[in-house]
Design a protein around this motif. Structure first.
Motif, mmCIF file in Angstrom:
data_model
loop_
_atom_site.group_PDB
_atom_site.id
_atom_site.type_symbol
_atom_site.label_atom_id
_atom_site.label_comp_id
_atom_site.label_asym_id
_atom_site.label_seq_id
_atom_site.Cartn_x
_atom_site.Cartn_y
_atom_site.Cartn_z
ATOM 1 N N LYS A 273 -1.369 3.297 -6.020
ATOM 2 C CA LYS A 273 -2.516 3.508 -6.912
ATOM 3 C C LYS A 273 -2.282 3.130 -8.376
ATOM 4 N N SER B 178 -9.009 11.337 1.795
ATOM 5 C CA SER B 178 -9.198 10.089 1.044
ATOM 6 C C SER B 178 -8.103 9.123 1.368
ATOM 7 N N THR C 15 0.846 -1.205 0.000
ATOM 8 C CA THR C 15 0.000 0.000 0.000
ATOM 9 C C THR C 15 0.879 1.252 0.000
ATOM 10 N N GLY C 16 0.230 2.364 -0.299
ATOM 11 C CA GLY C 16 0.912 3.649 -0.229
ATOM 12 C C GLY C 16 1.279 4.021 1.197
ATOM 13 N N SER C 17 0.408 3.673 2.147
ATOM 14 C CA SER C 17 0.686 4.024 3.550
ATOM 15 C C SER C 17 1.978 3.367 4.033
ATOM 16 N N TYR D 6 -2.368 14.262 2.312
ATOM 17 C CA TYR D 6 -2.635 12.982 2.973
ATOM 18 C C TYR D 6 -1.559 11.996 2.540
ATOM 19 N N HIS D 7 -1.020 11.261 3.506
ATOM 20 C CA HIS D 7 0.040 10.303 3.181
ATOM 21 C C HIS D 7 -0.254 8.921 3.747
ATOM 22 N N VAL E 76 1.938 8.942 -4.774
ATOM 23 C CA VAL E 76 0.941 7.862 -4.813
ATOM 24 C C VAL E 76 -0.192 8.199 -5.795
ATOM 25 N N ILE E 77 -0.538 9.463 -5.898
ATOM 26 C CA ILE E 77 -1.578 9.848 -6.878
ATOM 27 C C ILE E 77 -0.950 10.354 -8.176
ATOM 28 N N ASN F 25 -5.397 15.299 -2.445
ATOM 29 C CA ASN F 25 -6.373 14.885 -1.443
ATOM 30 C C ASN F 25 -7.298 16.015 -1.034
ATOM 31 N N ASP G 64 5.641 12.261 -2.233
ATOM 32 C CA ASP G 64 4.618 11.220 -2.180
ATOM 33 C C ASP G 64 3.830 11.302 -3.489
HETATM 34 C C1 LIG Z 1 -0.898 10.868 -1.675
HETATM 35 C C2 LIG Z 1 -1.240 9.621 -0.937
HETATM 36 N N1 LIG Z 1 -0.289 9.001 -0.233
HETATM 37 C C3 LIG Z 1 -0.525 7.865 0.435
HETATM 38 C C4 LIG Z 1 -1.773 7.295 0.418
HETATM 39 C C5 LIG Z 1 -2.021 6.022 1.166
HETATM 40 O O1 LIG Z 1 -2.136 4.975 0.255
HETATM 41 P P1 LIG Z 1 -2.923 3.638 0.660
HETATM 42 O O2 LIG Z 1 -4.364 4.018 0.802
HETATM 43 O O3 LIG Z 1 -2.650 2.710 -0.489
HETATM 44 O O4 LIG Z 1 -2.357 3.158 1.929
HETATM 45 C C6 LIG Z 1 -2.803 7.907 -0.295
HETATM 46 C C7 LIG Z 1 -4.153 7.320 -0.337
HETATM 47 O O5 LIG Z 1 -5.107 7.920 -0.725
HETATM 48 C C8 LIG Z 1 -2.535 9.101 -0.993
HETATM 49 O O6 LIG Z 1 -3.482 9.747 -1.669
#
Ligand SMILES: Cc1ncc(COP(=O)(O)O)c(C=O)c1O
Length: 453
Positions: free
Chosen positions: A269, A453, A116-118, A144-145, A243-244, A213, A241
């Motif tokens: 993502k 989100s 996951t991103g988290s 958001y991270h 992720v998006i 986010n 970050d």
């Molecule tokens: C920029 C960003 N980083 C990290 C995350 C966390 O990713 P995950 O939901 O896969 O844990 C998100 C999730 O929305 C995100 O938007």
């Protein structure tokens, strides 16, 4: 043991067996109580009642190719017949994926996979502390991270919670919150001041280069350049970050677009089109500190890291993103959507800022110019932002009805989907306006503001 039998409606069974009836706090959306999704394909998903929704929510963003992309599904089906998780050694797919990521993402010299991103952002921050021996990390209001403690604060904050720690969860130790400094996005001067005062205590700075986010707030050049300069000057780690923004905006992410190369980058993502995959990559001297290398001091693990099914999905996704005009198509539809929506709001004489980037769009109900920082968004009419999306859903078009959420276009959307989106938005906004006017609203309500989100 719960009292609801298997003959009860599915949503009721869900609520009896699953807290709130959904598997994420972010899926608990006011006004959407009984949605049970049965099937998804291309630009649409279908509920168990047979209703179809043209989907711009895209599960918070992964499906850049559209739901159930046939090439991704075929790759997954093929690998399932060959190998599953063994939890030792490495598979050829993991090697190929790492090499392709290193080719594509400018900051990547080495890369590790997470689910996951988290997890990726968690490891990025822990590694920053491990290599610098420092305590503080820096994030920005509105970004958001993920859900872990160090970054679980100051996402979508109410006005009176700005400029102080605003946790998104109970149960976080105060000393953890105090170790994360929150600054306003796009405020280069605040960054310079913080480093001047506390530079020797800052382990790392984590930033969504475009804070999606909260919809879409584009960074100034000065801001990103300042982050790079200040972290370098003071020996702190700069973490993008992505992720998006990764893969959705460009194959090399926002770092390719901006020309600013961070020390570490987190991904998630869009690069596995909906399969659970994250990554952390960056400078080899930093990545070598992870315990995947014998002697590495920053512990790194995860039972499902590099699972063959997910890796196959990513490889098929990257192949399609590289070989087909995915960005060309989604960017063109994004432009069409933004232009059409601007016309609709002008027709309705409604103050609105339609913004976004590439395949992402969002309409804020506030006067211009486009927002540059989180506090600009306090002017957005949350009642209308959420209200028109609820009306859109009644019309079979799904944009998530939560304040400040962005919408996504995929490779599976067509021009005719965008025409329907524009016409549907005109009707939905009219319907929502008549209700908010009846309520005597007009003014901004902050309902649903404290969400991310
Ligand atoms: C920029 C960003 N980083 C990290 C995350 C966390 O990713 P995950 O939901 O896969 O844990 C998100 C999730 O929305 C995100 O938007």
């Amino acid at each position: 043991m719960n009292a609801v039998g298997t003959g009860a409606p599915l949503a009721e069974r869900a609520r009896a067996a699953i807290p709130g009836g959904v598997n994420s706090g972010q899926r608990s959306v006011p006004g959407i109580t009984d949605l049970v999704v049965a099937r998804a394909e291309g630009a649409r998903f279908f509920d168990t009642e047979g209703r179809a929704y043209t989907d711009y929510h895209a599960a918070f963003g992964p499906q850049l190719l559209g739901h159930n992309d046939p090439d991704v599904s075929a790759a997954v089906a093929a690998v399932i017949r060959e190998v599953d998780l063994c939890g030792v050694g490495v598979t050829p797919g993991e090697i190929e994926l790492a090499e392709r990521l290193i080719e594509l993402v400018p900051s990547f010299e080495q890369v590790l996979l997470t689910s996951t991103g988290s997890e990726a952002t968690f490891h990025a921050l822990r590694l920053s502390r491990a290599v610098t021996g420092r305590r503080l990390v820096v994030k920005f209001q509105g970004c958001y991270h993920g859900w872990h403690d160090a970054v679980s604060l100051n996402v979508i904050s109410a006005e009176d919670a700005l400029n102080r720690p605003d946790p998104i969860s109970a149960g976080i130790l105060p000393e953890v919150l105090e170790s994360t400094v929150v600054l306003p996005f796009n405020d280069a001067e605040a960054v310079r001041r913080l480093f001047a005062d506390h530079g020797d205590q800052i382990a790392g700075v984590i930033v969504e280069p475009v804070p999606h986010n909260i919809g879409c707030v584009l960074p100034t050049d000065e801001f990103l350049i300042t982050l790079r300069e200040q972290t370098t000057q003071h020996g702190a780690i700069l973490i993008f970050d992505e992720v998006i923004t990764g893969f959705r905006h460009a194959l090399g992410g926002w770092q390719e677009i901006s020309g600013i190369t961070p020390d570490l980058t987190t991904l998630g993502k869009a690069f596995a089109n909906g399969f659970p995959l994250g990554a952390i990559g960056g400078r080899a001297d930093l990545m070598q500190q992870f315990s995947s290398r014998p002697g590495g001091s920053a512990f790194f693990a995860g039972t499902y890291n590099g699972a063959p099914v997910v890796v196959a999905a990513a490889l098929a996704t990257l192949t399609k993103l590289t070989e087909q005009p995915v960005h060309e198509h989604t960017f063109r539809l994004g432009e069409l959507a933004r232009a059409g929506l601007r016309e609709v709001f002008a027709e309705l004489d409604l103050p609105a800022v339609v913004t976004g980037y590439g395949s992402i769009f969002v309409s804020y109900f506030m006067p211009g110019p486009a927002p540059r920082t989180y506090s600009d968004l306090l002017a957005n009419r949350a009642d209308l932002f959420v209200g028109y999306r609820r009306k859109l859903i009644e019309r079979g078009i799904f944009e998530l009805p939560l304040n400040l959420k962005r919408s996504h276009i995929s490779y599976a959307h067509t021009e005719s989907d965008i025409e329907q989106l524009i016409d549907g938005t005109r009707d939905a906004v009219r319907a929502a306006l008549s209700e908010t006017t009846e309520l005597g609203a007009g003014a901004s309500t902050m309902g649903g503001l404290v969400r991310e989100s």
